[in-house]
Every structure is written in C-alpha cells, then in structure tokens.
Design a protein around this motif. Structure first.
Motif, PDB file in Angstrom:
ATOM      1  N   ALA A  88      23.281  10.651  18.028  1.00  0.00           N
ATOM      2  CA  ALA A  88      23.748  10.362  16.466  1.00  0.00           C
ATOM      3  C   ALA A  88      24.960  11.276  16.214  1.00  0.00           C
ATOM      4  O   ALA A  88      25.825  10.917  15.432  1.00  0.00           O
ATOM      5  CB  ALA A  88      22.433  10.704  15.579  1.00  0.00           C
ATOM      6  N   ARG A  89      24.838  12.672  16.645  1.00  0.00           N
ATOM      7  CA  ARG A  89      26.048  13.453  16.370  1.00  0.00           C
ATOM      8  C   ARG A  89      27.311  12.932  17.126  1.00  0.00           C
ATOM      9  O   ARG A  89      28.545  13.321  16.322  1.00  0.00           O
ATOM     10  CB  ARG A  89      25.628  14.978  16.703  1.00  0.00           C
ATOM     11  N   ARG A  90      27.083  12.453  18.114  1.00  0.00           N
ATOM     12  CA  ARG A  90      28.250  12.241  18.955  1.00  0.00           C
ATOM     13  C   ARG A  90      29.080  10.805  18.277  1.00  0.00           C
ATOM     14  O   ARG A  90      30.202  10.577  18.090  1.00  0.00           O
ATOM     15  CB  ARG A  90      28.241  12.012  20.332  1.00  0.00           C
ATOM     16  N   GLU A  91      28.036  10.042  18.260  1.00  0.00           N
ATOM     17  CA  GLU A  91      28.539   8.511  17.886  1.00  0.00           C
ATOM     18  C   GLU A  91      28.261   8.055  16.466  1.00  0.00           C
ATOM     19  O   GLU A  91      28.581   6.968  16.290  1.00  0.00           O
ATOM     20  CB  GLU A  91      28.028   7.396  19.019  1.00  0.00           C
ATOM     21  N   ASP A 234      21.367  17.435  12.043  1.00  0.00           N
ATOM     22  CA  ASP A 234      20.941  18.925  12.786  1.00  0.00           C
ATOM     23  C   ASP A 234      21.540  18.969  14.012  1.00  0.00           C
ATOM     24  O   ASP A 234      21.803  18.200  14.953  1.00  0.00           O
ATOM     25  CB  ASP A 234      19.421  19.240  12.457  1.00  0.00           C
ATOM     26  N   ASN A 235      22.004  20.385  14.414  1.00  0.00           N
ATOM     27  CA  ASN A 235      22.413  20.441  15.656  1.00  0.00           C
ATOM     28  C   ASN A 235      21.063  20.415  16.553  1.00  0.00           C
ATOM     29  O   ASN A 235      19.914  20.721  16.414  1.00  0.00           O
ATOM     30  CB  ASN A 235      22.646  22.211  15.768  1.00  0.00           C
ATOM     31  N   PRO A 236      21.290  19.696  17.599  1.00  0.00           N
ATOM     32  CA  PRO A 236      20.285  19.075  18.681  1.00  0.00           C
ATOM     33  C   PRO A 236      19.547  20.445  19.073  1.00  0.00           C
ATOM     34  O   PRO A 236      18.321  20.363  19.050  1.00  0.00           O
ATOM     35  CB  PRO A 236      20.942  18.691  19.809  1.00  0.00           C
ATOM     36  N   ARG A 237      19.984  21.583  19.305  1.00  0.00           N
ATOM     37  CA  ARG A 237      19.435  23.129  19.650  1.00  0.00           C
ATOM     38  C   ARG A 237      18.372  23.264  18.453  1.00  0.00           C
ATOM     39  O   ARG A 237      17.293  23.626  18.590  1.00  0.00           O
ATOM     40  CB  ARG A 237      20.289  24.134  19.939  1.00  0.00           C
ATOM     41  N   ILE A 238      18.818  23.012  17.298  1.00  0.00           N
ATOM     42  CA  ILE A 238      17.962  23.228  16.062  1.00  0.00           C
ATOM     43  C   ILE A 238      16.997  22.412  16.069  1.00  0.00           C
ATOM     44  O   ILE A 238      15.594  22.656  15.820  1.00  0.00           O
ATOM     45  CB  ILE A 238      18.719  23.420  14.936  1.00  0.00           C
ATOM     46  N   VAL A 239      17.168  21.165  16.189  1.00  0.00           N
ATOM     47  CA  VAL A 239      15.984  19.853  16.269  1.00  0.00           C
ATOM     48  C   VAL A 239      15.123  20.573  17.570  1.00  0.00           C
ATOM     49  O   VAL A 239      13.802  20.453  17.293  1.00  0.00           O
ATOM     50  CB  VAL A 239      16.664  18.757  16.620  1.00  0.00           C
TER      51      VAL A 239
END
Length: 260
Positions: A88-91, A234-239
């Motif tokens: 989702a963050r990329r595309e 949210d940042n994937p690492r945070i997720v």
C-alpha cells in the motif's frame, strides 16, 4: 481433535473410577436410574427452558468445538498484514484490490475492501468492531447452554437427595437400621451425579468454549489494528511491531528477525 480436552476428560474419569474402587465400592453401587433421571433429566429440561430454543438446536455443533483443535497462524496473519502495508505504501491502497479476493478470512476481506473503497477510518473501525461484538455475542449464546446446565445440575442433585431423604424418613417406622443406611446412600447419589455432571462435563466444556472464543476474538482484534494501520499508511516496521505485541513474548522473535 483437541488433545487437551480428550486427555483431561479421560483423566477425570480414570481418577474418579480409581477413587470409587479405592473406597471399596463396586461401580455398580453408584448407578441409580431414578437419580440419573432427576439430576440429568431435570437439569436438561430446565436448561432448555432457560435458553433460546435455537441454542438447544445448535448444542451439538457448539459442543464439538470444545473437542476440535482449531489452529490459528497468528504469525502468518501478521506477515500478510505487513506485506499489505508495504504494498500500500509503494503502490497505493487501490493496489490491494487484487489481493482481497485471495484472503481466506471473510472478516479481514471485508475490512480491506472498506479500506480500498476509501471508507472513513473511524467508520471502518466501527463496522469491524460491531462485527466482532456480534461474534462475541454469538459465542456467549453458544456457551450459555452448558453454563446454565452446570449451574442447575448440582441443584437437581440436591433435590434428588431431599426426595430420597423423605422416602427414608417415611421408612423409619420399620425399625430396620440397615434400611436407613441404604436409603441414605441412595439419597446422596443424586448429589454425586449433580457434582460430577457440573464439574466433569458442563463447566470444563464451558471454559474451553470461552478460551476458544477469546482466541478467535484476539485474531479479529489483530485484523482490525492491522487494517487501520494499512489505511493510515504506517511504516511497515511500525505495523509489524504493533501487531507483534499481541503475540506471546517467545514468538515475537520470529517477526523481529525478518527484515532487520
């Protein structure tokens, strides 16, 4: 099969039987048909009266859940949500549209669909939490049959005992001391049946259904938090760290070791 349920139930029967034999009793000595009818029949009849009829019709289906092992892959679920977050963050959120139909869980599929459709985050949370609340209500209705039965069985055991005592007192005039002892033993059997039925059958099944309900609702909560994190970007690492907090400490390392 849920091995814990099988082992626990079998062990309770073995321990009880050993106790009876150790006391010098023949198992046939504690078998009394009228006591069975009063205790089990009375508790069942009043439970049927106390709960909705549909709960009684669904009893077999609900009870089977206590004896069936339902494995949940929480780590796999979290990995899926983290991968959705990355995509989702990329595309963009619309890129998840093709992945929605591949999700096996309808609850998560509905949440991601709402996100892809651009639904307001607060509304997404309300819809998913309402659905989870309805699931919890259905689970409570399912366990209520055994909860009521477990409460009523000891009471009917006492009723049977009182009936036996009345009969015994009526026969006091015979002057036969042995008859008094026999009558007292028969009267107490219904109390034994009520306690056994509640503590070996009803209460353990109810507790197991409660635990399975809690496990399922935990999965739903992870889905809600993951879905909302994806929507908020949210940042994937945070997720990953947020969702890992729902796991037992010993399992969190599996996620932390990835992509670090």
């Amino acid at each position: 099969m849920d091995i814990a349920t099988i082992i626990g139930f079998g062990s309770a029967i073995v321990v009880f039987t050993f106790g009876v034999l150790s006391a010098g009793l023949n198992p046939i000595d504690i078998v009394d048909v009228p006591s069975v009818l009063i205790t089990f029949g009375g508790a069942t009849a009043c439970t049927v009266m106390a709960v909705p009829w549909q709960n009684t019709l669904d009893l077999g289906k609900v009870t089977r859940k206590a004896f069936r092992e339902e494995k949940s892959d929480l780590i796999g679920l979290i990995k899926t949500l983290v991968s959705f977050s990355e995509k989702a963050r990329r595309e963009g959120l619309l890129a998840l549209e093709d992945d929605v139909n591949e999700l096996p869980e309808e609850f998560l599929r509905k949440g991601i669909t709402l996100v892809v459709d651009g639904t307001d985050p607060e509304l997404v949370r309300n819809i998913m939490e309402t659905e989870m609340s309805n699931i919890a209500s259905r689970h409570n209705a399912g366990k209520s049959w055994w909860e009521n039965w477990g409460a009523l069985a000891p009471a009917f055991g006492m009723i049977g005992t009182l009936i036996g005592l009345v009969q015994m007192l009526k026969n006091l005039g015979s002057g036969d001391a042995s008859a008094i002892g026999t009558g007292m033993a028969a009267a107490l059997i219904t109390t034994l049946y009520g306690s056994m039925g509640a503590n070996i059958i009803a209460i353990p099944i109810m507790k197991k259904l409660m635990r399975k309900s809690s496990d399922e609702l935990l999965i739903r909560q992870i889905m809600i938090e993951g879905t909302l994190s994806i929507q908020s970007g949210d940042n994937p690492r945070i997720v990953k760290d947020k969702l890992a907090s729902y796991l037992p400490p010993g399992e969190r390392g599996v996620l932390k070791d990835e992509n670090d």
